[in-house]
Design an enzyme around this catalytic site. Structure first.
Site, PDB file in Angstrom:
ATOM      1  CG  ASP A  21      77.829  95.764  55.843  1.00 28.73           C
ATOM      2  OD1 ASP A  21      77.386  96.905  56.435  1.00 28.73           O
ATOM      3  OD2 ASP A  21      79.061  95.592  55.727  1.00 28.73           O
ATOM      4  CG  ASN A  23      71.533  99.817  55.400  1.00 25.61           C
ATOM      5  OD1 ASN A  23      71.607  99.556  54.254  1.00 25.61           O
ATOM      6  ND2 ASN A  23      70.577  99.226  56.200  1.00 25.61           N
ATOM      7  NE  ARG A  34      75.295 103.556  62.108  1.00 28.95           N
ATOM      8  CZ  ARG A  34      76.038 102.913  61.068  1.00 28.95           C
ATOM      9  NH1 ARG A  34      77.288 103.241  60.647  1.00 28.95           N
ATOM     10  NH2 ARG A  34      75.854 101.518  60.962  1.00 28.95           N
ATOM     11  CG  HIS A  38      69.602 101.565  59.364  1.00 31.82           C
ATOM     12  ND1 HIS A  38      70.566 100.616  58.983  1.00 31.82           N
ATOM     13  CD2 HIS A  38      69.979 101.885  60.534  1.00 31.82           C
ATOM     14  CE1 HIS A  38      71.604 100.574  59.830  1.00 31.82           C
ATOM     15  NE2 HIS A  38      71.138 101.503  60.499  1.00 31.82           N
ATOM     16  CB  THR A  67      74.495  88.052  68.120  1.00 34.73           C
ATOM     17  OG1 THR A  67      73.675  87.015  67.570  1.00 34.73           O
ATOM     18  CG2 THR A  67      74.363  87.881  69.532  1.00 34.73           C
ATOM     19  CD  GLU A  68      78.128  89.075  66.462  1.00 36.86           C
ATOM     20  OE1 GLU A  68      77.198  89.140  65.762  1.00 36.86           O
ATOM     21  OE2 GLU A  68      78.552  88.146  66.934  1.00 36.86           O
ATOM     22  CD1 TRP A  70      71.588  91.602  70.193  1.00 34.62           C
ATOM     23  CD2 TRP A  70      69.915  93.458  70.311  1.00 34.62           C
ATOM     24  NE1 TRP A  70      70.059  90.891  69.543  1.00 34.62           N
ATOM     25  CE2 TRP A  70      69.103  92.096  69.917  1.00 34.62           C
ATOM     26  CE3 TRP A  70      69.253  94.246  70.736  1.00 34.62           C
ATOM     27  CZ2 TRP A  70      68.014  92.225  69.789  1.00 34.62           C
ATOM     28  CZ3 TRP A  70      68.038  94.360  70.365  1.00 34.62           C
ATOM     29  CH2 TRP A  70      67.245  93.264  70.051  1.00 34.62           C
ATOM     30  NE  ARG A  72      75.844  98.231  63.826  1.00 35.81           N
ATOM     31  CZ  ARG A  72      75.629  98.407  62.570  1.00 35.81           C
ATOM     32  NH1 ARG A  72      74.558  99.247  61.991  1.00 35.81           N
ATOM     33  NH2 ARG A  72      76.302  97.625  61.740  1.00 35.81           N
ATOM     34  CG  LEU A 132      61.304  83.875  47.836  1.00 29.00           C
ATOM     35  CD1 LEU A 132      62.702  83.334  47.231  1.00 29.00           C
ATOM     36  CD2 LEU A 132      61.426  85.445  47.710  1.00 29.00           C
ATOM     37  CD  GLU A 208      80.987  78.982  43.778  1.00 27.33           C
ATOM     38  OE1 GLU A 208      81.841  79.901  43.464  1.00 27.33           O
ATOM     39  OE2 GLU A 208      81.313  78.010  43.679  1.00 27.33           O
TER      40      GLU A 208
HETATM   41  C1  IPE Z   1      76.673  92.374  59.302  1.00 29.70           C
HETATM   42  O1  IPE Z   1      76.787  93.649  59.091  1.00 29.70           O
HETATM   43  C2  IPE Z   1      75.310  92.242  59.805  1.00 29.70           C
HETATM   44  C3  IPE Z   1      74.177  92.716  58.880  1.00 29.70           C
HETATM   45  C4  IPE Z   1      74.327  92.862  57.978  1.00 29.70           C
HETATM   46  C5  IPE Z   1      72.816  92.515  59.500  1.00 29.70           C
HETATM   47  P1  IPE Z   1      77.805  94.412  60.077  1.00 29.70           P
HETATM   48  O2  IPE Z   1      77.886  96.073  59.436  1.00 29.70           O
HETATM   49  O3  IPE Z   1      77.274  94.512  61.402  1.00 29.70           O
HETATM   50  O4  IPE Z   1      79.322  93.937  60.045  1.00 29.70           O
HETATM   51  P2  IPE Z   1      80.638  94.145  60.772  1.00 29.70           P
HETATM   52  O5  IPE Z   1      80.472  94.770  61.931  1.00 29.70           O
HETATM   53  O6  IPE Z   1      81.075  95.291  59.773  1.00 29.70           O
HETATM   54  O7  IPE Z   1      81.428  92.895  60.412  1.00 29.70           O
HETATM   55  C1  IPE Z   2      73.729  97.130  57.308  1.00 29.05           C
HETATM   56  O1  IPE Z   2      74.278  98.373  57.177  1.00 29.05           O
HETATM   57  C2  IPE Z   2      72.463  96.812  58.469  1.00 29.05           C
HETATM   58  C3  IPE Z   2      72.811  96.586  59.605  1.00 29.05           C
HETATM   59  C4  IPE Z   2      73.683  95.985  59.946  1.00 29.05           C
HETATM   60  C5  IPE Z   2      71.720  96.460  60.592  1.00 29.05           C
HETATM   61  P1  IPE Z   2      75.319  99.076  58.182  1.00 29.05           P
HETATM   62  O2  IPE Z   2      74.255  99.904  59.422  1.00 29.05           O
HETATM   63  O3  IPE Z   2      76.173  98.014  58.995  1.00 29.05           O
HETATM   64  O4  IPE Z   2      76.092 100.117  57.649  1.00 29.05           O
HETATM   65  P2  IPE Z   2      77.617 100.596  57.497  1.00 29.05           P
HETATM   66  O5  IPE Z   2      78.255  99.141  57.249  1.00 29.05           O
HETATM   67  O6  IPE Z   2      77.995 100.999  59.051  1.00 29.05           O
HETATM   68  O7  IPE Z   2      77.727 101.404  56.432  1.00 29.05           O
HETATM   69 MG    MG Z   3      77.902  97.583  58.156  1.00 28.15          MG
END
Ligand code: IPE
Ligand code: IPE
Ligand code: MG
Length: 249
Positions: A21, A23, A34, A38, A67-68, A70, A72, A132, A208
């Site tokens: 998380d 990016n 954004r 990525h 899933t969520e 999508w 964006r 791995l 953990e």
């Molecule tokens: C969780 O990150 C999903 C991935 C890392 C693929 P999100 O950035 O989507 O999570 P929320 O929305 O902050 O909970």
């Molecule tokens: C994680 O980074 C990657 C995905 C969820 C695809 P984010 O895109 O959620 O980055 P933030 O959380 O908005 O900084």
């Molecule tokens: Mg995020």
């Protein structure tokens, strides 16, 4: 001394799962879109995969797209899908070199056909690698996975293939995407967020949890080793008392 040298090989987790998380915030901090974040997250994926392979770890599961996610903006989703295609294609050779086998979990039918095709090719190509196992969670959410599993299980009960009295947690696990994969002992989330975001809810029952402030594109091997070292300091009690664990030693 490098943190890696402090790790006790016999005490390494067999399976680590990571919520990658941060990016978007990484890119924003640099005044970029954004998507730039990525793209820069790919290096961190490479580093962590290589570190896990070098350490002889069994499984590494990376949450790449939920899933969520999508929901964006379309341009971000499209860019992420395109990035998946190019990354899987360009990283296959490195996976081969490091003896890494690729697998995936999630609702793969919902992915664009190009992503699915590239993923299938890489999975087939790396299928005989014995090091791995790298598991990409794509279009994945735990509630989706559990619901799918319950449907298949109900179908088996209905058709007489499964007795209700035979259902236990092992049997239920075998209906999940992660069947044949041991539960993760360690779950890492980057970017300073303290939540699970619908990831492996069943499987992390006794994992953990480790939260890092580092934004994913900045995550390097050294950060991974720090998480592993922290894990090795934990006392995993599984409901027992500390005294019981000491007596066993
Ligand atoms: C969780 O990150 C999903 C991935 C890392 C693929 P999100 O950035 O989507 O999570 P929320 O929305 O902050 O909970
Ligand atoms: C994680 O980074 C990657 C995905 C969820 C695809 P984010 O895109 O959620 O980055 P933030 O959380 O908005 O900084
Ligand atoms: Mg995020």
């Amino acid at each position: 001394m490098s943190v890696k040298a402090l790790l006790v090989p016999e005490k390494l987790p067999r399976h680590v799962a990571i919520i990658m998380d941060g990016n978007g915030r990484w890119a924003r901090k640099r005044g970029n879109a954004r998507v730039f974040g990525h793209r820069n997250g790919v290096k961190a994926v490479r580093e962590v995969t290589e570190a896990a392979a070098e350490l002889g770890m069994g499984y590494l599961t990376l949450y790449a797209f939920s899933t969520e996610n999508w929901s964006r903006p379309k341009n971000e989703v499209d860019a992420l899908m395109a990035l998946l295609v190019s990354t899987i294609a360009s990283e296959t050779q490195t996976l081969m070199k490091n003896n890494v086998q690729l697998r995936s979990i999630g609702c793969l039918d919902s992915l664009p056909s190009k992503v699915k095709a590239e993923l299938d090719t890489c999975i087939k190509q790396t299928a005989n690698n014995t090091g791995l196992t790298l598991i990409l969670a794509l279009s994945y959410s735990s509630r989706w996975e559990i619901t799918q599993g319950v449907k298949r299980l109900a179908e088996d009960v209905k058709n007489g293939r499964l007795e209700i009295s035979a259902i236990n947690d092992q049997v239920f696990s075998s209906y999940l995407e992660t069947r044949e994969v041991p539960d993760p002992e360690l779950l890492i989330r980057t970017s300073g967020e303290f939540r699970i975001s619908n990831f492996l809810l069943w499987q992390i029952a006794y994992a953990e949890l480790y939260f890092s402030d580092i934004l994913w594109p900045d995550f390097r091997k050294e950060h991974f080793y720090e998480a592993l070292l922290d894990f090795q300091k934990r006392e995993r009690r599984f409901g027992k008392t500390s005294d019981q664990l000491i007596l066993k030693k």
